[in-house]
Design an enzyme around this catalytic site. Structure first.
Site, PDB file in Angstrom:
ATOM      1  N   CYS A  27     102.962   3.860-124.636  1.00 25.45           N
ATOM      2  CA  CYS A  27     102.457   4.314-123.345  1.00 25.45           C
ATOM      3  C   CYS A  27     103.023   5.689-123.041  1.00 25.45           C
ATOM      4  CB  CYS A  27     102.820   3.337-122.233  1.00 25.45           C
ATOM      5  SG  CYS A  27     104.581   3.272-121.867  1.00 25.45           S
ATOM      6  N   CYS A  82     106.775   6.276-122.838  1.00 23.82           N
ATOM      7  CA  CYS A  82     107.467   6.430-124.132  1.00 23.82           C
ATOM      8  C   CYS A  82     107.521   7.906-124.505  1.00 23.82           C
ATOM      9  CB  CYS A  82     106.741   5.662-125.231  1.00 23.82           C
ATOM     10  SG  CYS A  82     106.682   3.874-125.011  1.00 23.82           S
ATOM     11  N   ASP A 138      82.923  44.282-123.649  1.00 24.85           N
ATOM     12  CA  ASP A 138      82.961  45.473-124.477  1.00 24.85           C
ATOM     13  C   ASP A 138      81.583  45.645-125.113  1.00 24.85           C
ATOM     14  OD1 ASP A 138      84.314  47.619-126.015  1.00 24.85           O
ATOM     15  OD2 ASP A 138      83.787  46.312-127.687  1.00 24.85           O
TER      16      ASP A 138
END
Length: 764
Positions: free
Chosen positions: A24, A27, A454
């Site tokens: 989970c 952890c 550009d």
């Protein structure tokens, strides 16, 4: 730039660890906290990818990092890096497959055993004499073996004085089972003839049934949660499928040309054995084995698998080709220029994986919540038990409400909210030729309101050509080209290359050039065959060199500018002798791309070093207002343009492709590099558009925004679930049975919602 990024840049080394045993988000938070306590270490642990990205100083060894993770109760290992042309089946991937299979087996057995327990407990008519002992027989393997991963993880965490989601599950399931054992052996619940009515919600009344057992709760909750873990494991594997598909796109073997007694012969070998400089054959329909340059042959190359661009590109001698693209026409002989991890395909995969392993700020908030969530839930469960008992409720009802609080809590959904969406979103982007470098980029795309484009190589093709050469009276065309051609050949500017190429095609032999100087976007100067030569802008020649422009050339220049072409002035020995008209073609897709950018709420601005008239002519053709054209900008000044827009309150995205765009790309709030551009520009950007098609820019912004929306939607529902469910459980309005199902569903919902990003499609 954020402090987090600054901190990372102070570290000398970086490693990625494959973490095992996480069940989970809490952890992941524990491991991250332990690693970050090490001196000189900055770590980020991702629960969904099961990896830790660690930056550390030379004082720390990778083995120390592994040992720290193992001391926390988890496994850690350095990953096996994939190689282009070889199947992506490293140890980490096999572990994921084995994990999904293990959860499926556990789910199958648990479901088969749990179903009769549920039916008997919920249906009094099916409760025969001693049915409770059959329920115990069937439920025991589910509680002991089915929930074993949760019990094992809870025990490991307990030894390290920590609590995670597994602690809640283990305690909740164990409490329900132990209560049932006590009731069966020490109360009349174990007597022959016992019947148990089904109550969806706990009753507060006294004597509500010391005969009540919770075997169905213990077994069903286990089964629901195991089902959630199985579907989660499957979905996490699916969410990374795009990256695996990207890596698997490459050719598996290649026909290499080796010198033999009677000339070159073809030797078939695995792609992994290719070396830079090897020459190999690509037949029609075959994949190009690696990045290289065509030596002989001519063909159309289908790059759609890699760039998302559907139109094949013609390739002939001298043209570069990219590994994993398909030869659609004739036979090609290619010389390898990059192999293995240096290829464009491998670099794309690395960028995608790096992005998936990162964390957005919203995820860091979720991690902080998950880290303290479990202790809070355990405390809330004990408080619920005490409150029910104090208010006169039965022990059974009090216990039921407390267990429901334990089971309903689900920080897993919080931990999965961001990484699963990133996995799917960045993977889908890679399939479309859009590389998102990190999760922090997603926030930038939402805020951007101005996009600077550009001109050369972005809005236009960047392939300049000479349209006309106009010498003054007394000079001839050959003389102009013999003077301008050699000087421009010494420059790398696209306009200079076009003039040099034109002179070469006209049969001019280039004389040596002395004292060559590049004047930063204004022009070039040098000595050619004893003449002091200058080629460049009108303003530069008139202001810097005080030269006069011949009246007879004015009309040619004005006509060229009005047509969106660029006049380049040639002077030698103190006089302007000619004007060379150079033009760049607009990409067919630029107008559509700019219209889509407007639809996304962005203001497009054209940025160019060309003169204003030429720039406005291009702007008119692609749908940009003349007020939004910034012309005659030197490369060094592009950063200042972006800064000025930002100072005026705009949130700026910049699209470019050249070395001179790199600084502006880095300065912009969001930098987008054309994949057809330079490596410097790509490195400085946040998003890379592999195809070079400007339409990929709005697609990239749409995908990034869709990924961010999915993340925020996941987090909202994950938070809302816990905010709503915990009080309901504490008030006795949720049974442990329903709580277990809801908890499993919340994680599955978050992952499934993220998988919807696989259906994202470009506008074209």
């Amino acid at each position: 730039m954020s402090t987090h990024v600054d901190d990372v840049q102070q570290h000398d080394r970086e490693v990625e660890l494959v973490i095992g045993g996480m069940t989970c988000a809490s952890c992941a938070a524990r491991i991250e906290k332990k690693l970050n306590k090490m001196p000189g270490v900055h770590a980020s642990v991702n629960y969904a990818t099961e990896k830790a990205k660690v930056h550390f100083t030379t004082d720390v060894d990778a083995d120390d990092l592994v040992a720290t993770v193992q001391a926390t109760g988890y496994t850690a290992a350095l990953p096996t890096l994939p190689v282009q042309g070889q199947p992506v089946e490293d140890a980490a991937q096999r572990a994921k497959d084995e994990e999904a299979v293990a959860w499926r087996q556990r789910l199958t057995v648990s479901a088969v055993l749990t179903l009769p327990v549920l039916l008997m407990s919920m249906t009094p008519a099916l409760q025969f004499d001693n049915w409770q002992w059959l329920s115990l027989t069937l439920a025991s393997p589910v509680v002991v073996w089915g929930a074993l991963p949760f019990h094992r993880a809870a025990w490991t965490n307990l030894r390290h004085r920590a609590a995670t989601m597994d602690t809640l599950i283990s305690v909740g399931v164990g409490a329900a089972f132990l209560w049932s054992l006590w009731a069966l052996f020490f109360t009349h619940a174990g007597m022959t003839g016992m019947r148990m009515p089904f109550d969806l919600l706990p009753s507060r009344s006294e004597g509500a049934g010391e005969a009540h057992i919770y075997l169905e709760v213990a077994a069903a909750v286990t089964t629901f949660i195991v089902a959630g873990r199985y579907f989660e494991a499957r979905a996490k594997r699916t969410s990374g499928a795009a990256l695996r598909a990207l890596l698997d796109m490459g050719a598996k073997d290649v026909a290499v040309l080796r010198d033999g007694p009677s000339g070159p012969t073809e030797v078939r070998m695995p792609v992994g054995q290719l070396s830079v400089g090897d020459r190999f054959v690509v037949r029609p329909g075959e994949k190009i084995a690696t990045d290289g340059q065509v030596e002989s042959g001519r063909s159309a190359v289908d790059a759609s698998m890699l760039t998302g661009e559907s139109v094949p590109v013609e390739a002939g001698p001298g043209d570069p080709v990219v590994g994993a693209t398909v030869n659609a026409g004739g036979r090609l002989v290619v010389r390898a220029t990059r192999v293995g991890s240096d290829t464009q395909l491998a670099q794309m995969a690395r960028l995608v994986e790096d992005a998936q392993n990162g964390k957005a700020e919203v995820q860091r908030l979720a991690d902080r919540v998950s880290a303290v969530f479990v202790p809070i839930v355990i405390g809330l469960s004990l408080l619920t038990l005490a409150a029910w008992l104090v208010t006169g409720s039965s022990a059974t009802a009090s216990f039921t409400a407390a267990v429901a609080v334990l089971i309903i809590a689900c920080p897993c959904a919080l931990g999965l909210a961001t990484p699963t969406a990133l996995l799917v979103g960045t993977g889908r982007g890679a399939q479309l030729g859009i590389l998102i470098k990190g999760p922090q980029i997603l926030e930038s795309t939402r805020r951007v309101d101005t996009i600077v484009l550009d001109k050369t190589g972005t809005v236009t093709t960047g392939h300049m050509g000479v349209a006309a050469v106009h010498p003054v009276v007394g000079e001839d065309l050959e003389g102009v080209l013999s003077i301008a051609g050699p000087l421009e050949d010494a420059s790398e500017h696209p306009i200079a290359r076009a003039i040099a190429r034109h002179a070469s095609d006209a049969g001019i032999d280039f004389a040596p050039v002395e004292d060559f100087t590049n004047h930063g976007g204004n022009g070039v100067s040098g000595t050619v065959d004893g003449h002091a030569v200058m080629v460049g802008r009108r303003s530069w020649l008139t202001q810097e060199w005080s030269l006069d422009i011949p009246v007879e050339l004015e009309g040619f220049a004005e006509t060229a500018e009005s047509e969106g072409r660029t006049p380049v002035w040639v002077a030698w020995d103190g006089r302007v002798r000619a004007v060379v008209v150079v033009s760049d073609t607009i990409k067919d897709t630029s107008a559509q791309a700019i219209a889509e950018l407007r639809h996304l709420g962005l203001r497009p601005i054209l940025l160019t070093g060309d003169n204003a008239r030429a720039a406005r002519a291009v702007a008119t053709q692609v749908g940009i207002a003349h007020d939004d054209v910034i012309a005659e900008v030197l490369p060094a000044d592009k950063v200042d343009v972006v800064k000025r827009l930002q100072d005026a309150g705009a949130v700026v995205a910049m699209v470019g492709d050249g070395v001179n765009d790199a600084a502006a790309l880095a300065q912009a709030d969001l930098g987008l590099a054309m994949g057809t551009g330079t490596d410097v520009a790509i490195e400085a950007s946040d998003l890379t558009l592999v195809s070079g098609d400007l339409r990929a820019a709005p697609d990239a912004i749409r995908l990034a925004r869709a990924t961010l929306r999915t993340i925020k939607g996941n987090l909202f529902w994950a938070f809302a679930y816990n905010v709503a469910a915990l009080p309901l459980a504490a008030l006795g309005l949720l049974s442990p049975l329903i709580a277990g199902a809801a908890m499993a569903f919340s994680s599955v919902f978050v992952v499934s919602n993220s998988l919807r990003l696989r259906r994202f499609s470009p506008t074209r």
